[in-house]
Every structure is written in C-alpha cells, then in structure tokens.
Design a protein around this motif. Structure first.
Motif, PDB file in Angstrom:
ATOM      1  N   LYS A  19     -16.084  24.535 -12.135  1.00  0.00           N
ATOM      2  CA  LYS A  19     -17.327  24.519 -12.570  1.00  0.00           C
ATOM      3  C   LYS A  19     -17.384  25.800 -11.589  1.00  0.00           C
ATOM      4  CE  LYS A  19     -18.359  19.674 -13.296  1.00  0.00           C
ATOM      5  NZ  LYS A  19     -18.460  18.325 -12.265  1.00  0.00           N
ATOM      6  N   THR A  22     -22.441  28.448  -8.166  1.00  0.00           N
ATOM      7  CA  THR A  22     -24.202  27.791  -8.314  1.00  0.00           C
ATOM      8  C   THR A  22     -23.875  26.668  -8.742  1.00  0.00           C
ATOM      9  OG1 THR A  22     -23.270  29.069 -10.312  1.00  0.00           O
ATOM     10  CG2 THR A  22     -24.307  30.374  -8.333  1.00  0.00           C
ATOM     11  N   LEU A  23     -23.351  25.813  -9.884  1.00  0.00           N
ATOM     12  CA  LEU A  23     -23.815  24.370 -10.303  1.00  0.00           C
ATOM     13  C   LEU A  23     -24.028  23.545  -9.395  1.00  0.00           C
ATOM     14  CD1 LEU A  23     -24.449  22.959 -13.026  1.00  0.00           C
ATOM     15  CD2 LEU A  23     -22.254  23.020 -13.305  1.00  0.00           C
ATOM     16  N   LEU A  26     -26.265  23.870  -7.148  1.00  0.00           N
ATOM     17  CA  LEU A  26     -27.914  23.507  -8.001  1.00  0.00           C
ATOM     18  C   LEU A  26     -28.114  21.816  -7.193  1.00  0.00           C
ATOM     19  CD1 LEU A  26     -29.814  22.790  -9.761  1.00  0.00           C
ATOM     20  CD2 LEU A  26     -28.312  23.699 -11.414  1.00  0.00           C
ATOM     21  N   GLY A 129     -23.530  21.053 -15.568  1.00  0.00           N
ATOM     22  CA  GLY A 129     -24.106  22.138 -16.593  1.00  0.00           C
ATOM     23  C   GLY A 129     -24.869  22.308 -18.159  1.00  0.00           C
ATOM     24  N   THR A 131     -27.520  22.565 -20.597  1.00  0.00           N
ATOM     25  CA  THR A 131     -29.441  22.602 -20.662  1.00  0.00           C
ATOM     26  C   THR A 131     -30.096  21.897 -20.253  1.00  0.00           C
ATOM     27  OG1 THR A 131     -27.884  24.505 -21.375  1.00  0.00           O
ATOM     28  CG2 THR A 131     -30.244  24.431 -21.550  1.00  0.00           C
ATOM     29  N   ARG A 134     -30.566  20.756 -16.700  1.00  0.00           N
ATOM     30  CA  ARG A 134     -31.519  21.882 -16.161  1.00  0.00           C
ATOM     31  C   ARG A 134     -32.391  22.437 -16.698  1.00  0.00           C
ATOM     32  NH1 ARG A 134     -28.283  26.570 -16.936  1.00  0.00           N
ATOM     33  NH2 ARG A 134     -27.252  26.239 -19.147  1.00  0.00           N
ATOM     34  N   CYS A 178     -30.640  26.512 -10.943  1.00  0.00           N
ATOM     35  CA  CYS A 178     -30.950  26.329 -12.843  1.00  0.00           C
ATOM     36  C   CYS A 178     -30.016  27.325 -13.268  1.00  0.00           C
ATOM     37  CB  CYS A 178     -32.021  25.223 -13.640  1.00  0.00           C
ATOM     38  SG  CYS A 178     -32.029  24.094 -12.474  1.00  0.00           S
ATOM     39  N   ASN A 183     -23.723  29.368 -14.344  1.00  0.00           N
ATOM     40  CA  ASN A 183     -23.994  28.412 -15.328  1.00  0.00           C
ATOM     41  C   ASN A 183     -24.650  28.243 -16.486  1.00  0.00           C
ATOM     42  OD1 ASN A 183     -24.394  26.697 -12.431  1.00  0.00           O
ATOM     43  ND2 ASN A 183     -26.586  26.870 -11.716  1.00  0.00           N
ATOM     44  N   ASN A 184     -25.504  29.499 -17.005  1.00  0.00           N
ATOM     45  CA  ASN A 184     -24.914  28.978 -18.145  1.00  0.00           C
ATOM     46  C   ASN A 184     -24.392  30.176 -18.741  1.00  0.00           C
ATOM     47  OD1 ASN A 184     -27.945  29.084 -17.958  1.00  0.00           O
ATOM     48  ND2 ASN A 184     -27.944  31.445 -17.390  1.00  0.00           N
ATOM     49  N   TYR A 186     -21.243  28.924 -17.957  1.00  0.00           N
ATOM     50  CA  TYR A 186     -20.562  27.515 -17.987  1.00  0.00           C
ATOM     51  C   TYR A 186     -20.492  26.603 -18.981  1.00  0.00           C
ATOM     52  CZ  TYR A 186     -18.499  23.036 -15.855  1.00  0.00           C
ATOM     53  OH  TYR A 186     -17.780  21.984 -15.896  1.00  0.00           O
ATOM     54  N   ALA A 187     -22.245  26.598 -19.655  1.00  0.00           N
ATOM     55  CA  ALA A 187     -22.703  25.564 -19.778  1.00  0.00           C
ATOM     56  C   ALA A 187     -22.044  25.737 -21.824  1.00  0.00           C
ATOM     57  CB  ALA A 187     -24.151  25.578 -20.746  1.00  0.00           C
TER      58      ALA A 187
END
Length: 194
Positions: A19, A22-23, A26, A129, A131, A134, A178, A183-184, A186-187
């Motif tokens: 992870k 930044t997640l 958040l 994570g 989307t 978020r 977010c 984070n993007n 990771y998702a």
C-alpha cells in the motif's frame, strides 16, 4: 535514450502489493476529518439545553443585535448586555431565546453528522484503494465543508468551533490525497486482469 516519467506498473498478486503511504495518509486524514465532525455533533447532543443556555448567554452578551436586543438596551438605557439577559430571564422571554439558540446548535449538529458519518464509513472502505470509495470520500468530504464552515466561523461553543477548524483543512487534504497518482496506480494494480 528517453526514460518514462511514470513508475512501472506493480506486478505480482494483489496480496503482495504494498500500500502506498499516500493511501494510508488518506485514511488517517479523512478519518480525522470525519471524527472531528462526529465529536462536534455528539458534544452538541450531549450538552442539550444547558449548552444552549450558555451559548445564548454568550451570544447575547457578545452580540446583542443578533436577537435584536440592542433596541431593548437603548430603551433600558444600558450598555451592559448582561442586564438584558437578566431582564429576559425575568420576563419569560429567555425560554424563546434559548430555544432559538438550541435549534441553531441542533441544526449545526445534524449538518455535521449527516456528512461525517458516511465520510467515516467510506474512509474505512477505502483501505483497499478502491476508486468508488475514493469517489465517495471526495463527495462527502466536500459536503462536510458546509458543516465545517457553519461551526468554525459561526457563533458557537468553543469545542464546536475547534472541531470545525479541524474538519475544514483535513477534508480538503483528504480530497487531494484521494487522487494522487500513487493511489491510482495501486487501485489499477489491484484490479484482476480481465
């Protein structure tokens, strides 16, 4: 030779992905934002009528024109708003003043709780994570700004103002966190290959 400006995609099974910080940031910041709103609302509900009475007293003494009591002060020939409070208590006008103050505090508490509770829920669901989580954090963090603005910059008990001042910047920071690229990525890496 040209190098790519983006990080290489994460490889491996979804369980082995690390992870991003930044997640985690958040989740922490968004939880602080939601909890500040919930604490403010609980404080108002627990304080009840006693809190409303002290709020009304401080409101009348600091700003008597809110209840249009400045004309009463002129009629009485006094500059001391505490005299008006004592007069209001003696002529049964005080119950209506406290009721107005109580209604305002309850409105602020409901404004806080209807956006903070879902924000906390979606914060907990964003640990993976996703989307959609978020997106919902973004929506409710933005909506929670209304409650934060009403409590931070309005008249009110000091604890309620403090929770508003905590909720405002943390909600804005949560929205920014977010949508950070880590984070993007990771998702996207967690999505199963189709």
């Amino acid at each position: 030779m040209t190098y790519s400006q983006t990080a290489p995609p994460a490889t491996g099974a979804p369980g082995t992905l690390k992870k991003p910080g930044t997640l985690l940031a958040l989740v922490v910041i968004s939880a602080i934002s939601a909890l500040s709103g919930l604490i403010g609302a609980i404080y108002v509900f627990a304080g009840g009528r006693g809190l409303a009475e002290s709020y009304a007293t401080s409101l009348v003494t600091s700003n008597p024109e809110v209840f249009d009591l400045d004309t009463v002060m002129e009629t009485m020939g006094t500059d001391n708003a505490q005299d008006v409070v004592e007069l209001a208590k003696s002529v049964d006008m005080w119950d209506s003043v406290v009721s107005i103050a109580h209604a305002e505090l309850i409105f602020k508490a409901f404004l806080l709780i209807i956006f903070a509770a879902p924000l906390l829920l979606f914060t907990l669901l964003a640990l993976k994570g996703a989307t959609w989580a978020r997106v919902l954090i973004t929506v409710f963090a933005i909506l929670s700004l209304f409650g934060g603005l009403a409590t931070a910059f309005g008249y009110g008990p000091q604890l309620l103002n403090i929770t508003g001042f905590i909720g405002l910047p943390t909600a804005i920071i949560a929205v920014v966190l977010c949508w950070l690229p880590a984070n993007n990525r990771y998702a996207k890496a967690r999505k199963p290959a189709a």
